[in-house]
Design an enzyme around this catalytic site. Structure first.
Site, short mmCIF file in Angstrom:
data_model
loop_
_atom_site.label_atom_id
_atom_site.label_comp_id
_atom_site.label_asym_id
_atom_site.label_seq_id
_atom_site.Cartn_x
_atom_site.Cartn_y
_atom_site.Cartn_z
N LYS A 159 51.20 11.51 42.86
CA LYS A 159 51.88 10.22 42.95
C LYS A 159 50.84 9.13 43.11
CE LYS A 159 54.95 9.32 46.34
NZ LYS A 159 56.28 9.21 46.99
N MET A 246 50.29 16.83 45.66
CA MET A 246 51.11 17.92 46.21
C MET A 246 51.38 18.96 45.13
SD MET A 246 54.64 15.70 46.16
CE MET A 246 53.79 14.15 45.81
N ASP A 289 66.08 7.74 52.73
CA ASP A 289 66.32 7.25 51.38
C ASP A 289 67.16 8.28 50.62
OD1 ASP A 289 66.35 6.25 48.85
OD2 ASP A 289 64.18 6.12 48.61
N ASN A 294 65.45 11.99 44.72
CA ASN A 294 64.68 12.66 45.76
C ASN A 294 65.11 14.10 45.98
OD1 ASN A 294 63.30 10.29 46.15
ND2 ASN A 294 64.51 9.63 47.92
N ASP A 308 59.82 13.10 48.19
CA ASP A 308 59.69 11.72 48.70
C ASP A 308 60.01 11.60 50.18
OD1 ASP A 308 59.49 9.00 49.08
OD2 ASP A 308 60.39 8.52 47.15
#
Length: 451
Positions: A159, A246, A289, A294, A308
């Site tokens: 990311k 990751m 969130d 996600n 996330d």
């Protein structure tokens, strides 16, 4: 997706304060022009005029969605929050347009991406990989995700944060709030500062990728003994302030669950509800969130991949205990106690009951009757929502009752509401009562802190 459509989404992120402010200026000018055109149309047809109606035209909302997708960062994040939180309260066509902010964003051109990677990894960053796909597999509000393989053969998800995003958070939030005030979405004037402070704090935390990596590892530990969940493994050696590395975890969109058998869909959604309850009453930490992106789903195993963790935050122990008290009262069918606990928790001011007691009681009765029965609750059946909306709308018109809910509850409520919205999208059924009873029986109220 075709190469042509990919290129249409490739847009450089405005990274400087001046360029981002200019983008907001262009948005405001476009919206103003749309308002003038809509106002002229309504005058010709004799329709009523209101600022909210004039700004929330499909053309204006499309302008907002396009510009927020270009800006990304806090601007786009707040647009996503509107689309999630407004849910049943936005006209369907406008909700659909804003929902595009949840599903896709523009992504950085290769030159801008390379600039970020050079700044974080050094000029020879490519030597660390067998391959690094420059085309992102996902693009969101704060960063975009790339697939790569290390020299050791480890497949990773990388990311990469958009340049200038962390530095623009405060000004972006202020600019978006100005638009929300014009559109009539903003809360009472005296309470806006509370929302702004918390929104900025949350977004600064989400832009801290080292913090997110640590939260991801903590979730791996918390769920280590719970089957059915997959949490990526942090690659510490490649993680930087603006890069989160990751393990790459396969999965399809969680919305693919809608194509599964009723039994499998309901079982997996029930698992998600249980996780939310455990976050609130067991972990004391919640990923706040509820963006559908996600969550990923593995059709072969039924596992849910959690992604996330930037929005993870500690749950205020008093808030968790307040939810526990309200749920226990609701499951017991004690409507008077539900009302008392709701006031005690600060979710509702006493003046609301004094002035609108009958409406409050009807709302409580609707919720209690829906949730306390020992049978699967049909999240796809939204028949009770218009009833709640009608009662709540009448109360909301009384400015004497306006009050900002405790800030600590806002993010918890957003996760709960977003999870329910996912259930509605999937048309899932789950025995909410049994899930709640099980988690409450397995946990104790959090210790009350001394005043």
């Amino acid at each position: 997706m075709s190469d042509k459509s990919d290129r249409s989404r490739e847009r450089s992120v405005p990274s400087g304060r001046v360029s981002r402010f200019a983008s907001f200026g262009r948005l405001a000018s476009g919206v103003a022009g749309g308002m003038v055109a809509e106002g002229a149309r309504r005058l010709r047809t004799g329709d009523s005029l209101s600022p909210r109606d004039l700004i929330l035209t499909p053309g204006n909302v499309q302008r907002m969605a396009d510009r927020l997708s270009h800006l990304r960062g806090a601007a786009m994040k707040m647009g996503q929050m509107i689309s999630m939180d407004a849910g049943d309260f936005l006209p369907a066509e406008l909700s659909d347009i804003l929902a595009t902010l949840r599903d896709q964003a523009n992504f950085m051109p290769a030159r801008q991406l390379d600039g970020v990677l050079r700044a974080e990894w050094g000029p020879d960053w490519r030597k660390q990989f067998r391959w690094f796909n420059p085309r992102p597999i996902a693009a969101a509000s704060i960063g975009q995700v790339h697939k790569a393989m290390t020299r050791d053969g480890e497949e990773l998800a990388i990311k990469v944060q958009y340049p200038g995003i962390a530095e623009s958070i405060d000004s972006d939030v202020d600019n978006v709030m100005t638009l929300l005030k014009v559109a009539g979405f903003a809360p009472p004037e005296l309470e806006i500062d509370k929302l702004l402070v918390e929104a900025k704090k949350q977004l600064h935390e989400e832009a801290d990728y080292r913090r997110e990596g640590a939260q991801m590892e903590l979730y791996r530990q918390r769920l280590a003994g719970t089957p059915g969940f997959i949490v990526p493994t942090l690659h510490e050696g490649l993680t930087r302030d603006r890069i989160l590395a990751m393990s790459f975890e396969e999965g399809v969109s969680i919305e693919e669950l809608a194509n599964e058998t009723d039994e499998r869909r309901d079982e997996i959604y029930s698992r998600l509800l249980t996780l939310v309850a455990r976050e609130l009453f067991d972990f004391g930490v919640m990923q706040t969130d509820p963006n559908f992106a996600n969550f990923r789903y593995r059709p072969d195993s039924g596992d849910i991949v959690l992604l996330d963790f930037g929005a993870c935050r500690d749950v205020d122990q008093g808030v968790a205990n307040a939810y526990r008290a309200m749920l226990e009262a609701g499951m017991a069918g004690d409507k008077d106690r539900v009302r008392e606990e709701t006031i005690k928790a600060g979710f509702m001011m006493p003046i609301v009951v004094e002035k609108h007691g009958e409406r409050v009681d009807r709302m409580i009765e609707i919720v209690v009757n829906e949730m306390r029965e020992d049978k699967p609750f049909d999240f796809g059946d939204r028949a009770f929502v218009p009833l709640l909306r009608e009662e709540g709308w009448e109360i909301a018109q009384d400015k004497d009752t306006w009050a900002f809910p405790p800030v600590e509850t806002l993010f918890v409520q957003r996760k709960v509401s977003g999870t329910a919205l996912l259930g509605a999208r999937l048309k899932a059924k789950a025995n909410v009562r049994r899930i709640t009873e099980k988690v409450l029986s397995d946990t104790e109220p959090f210790p009350v802190k001394a005043a």
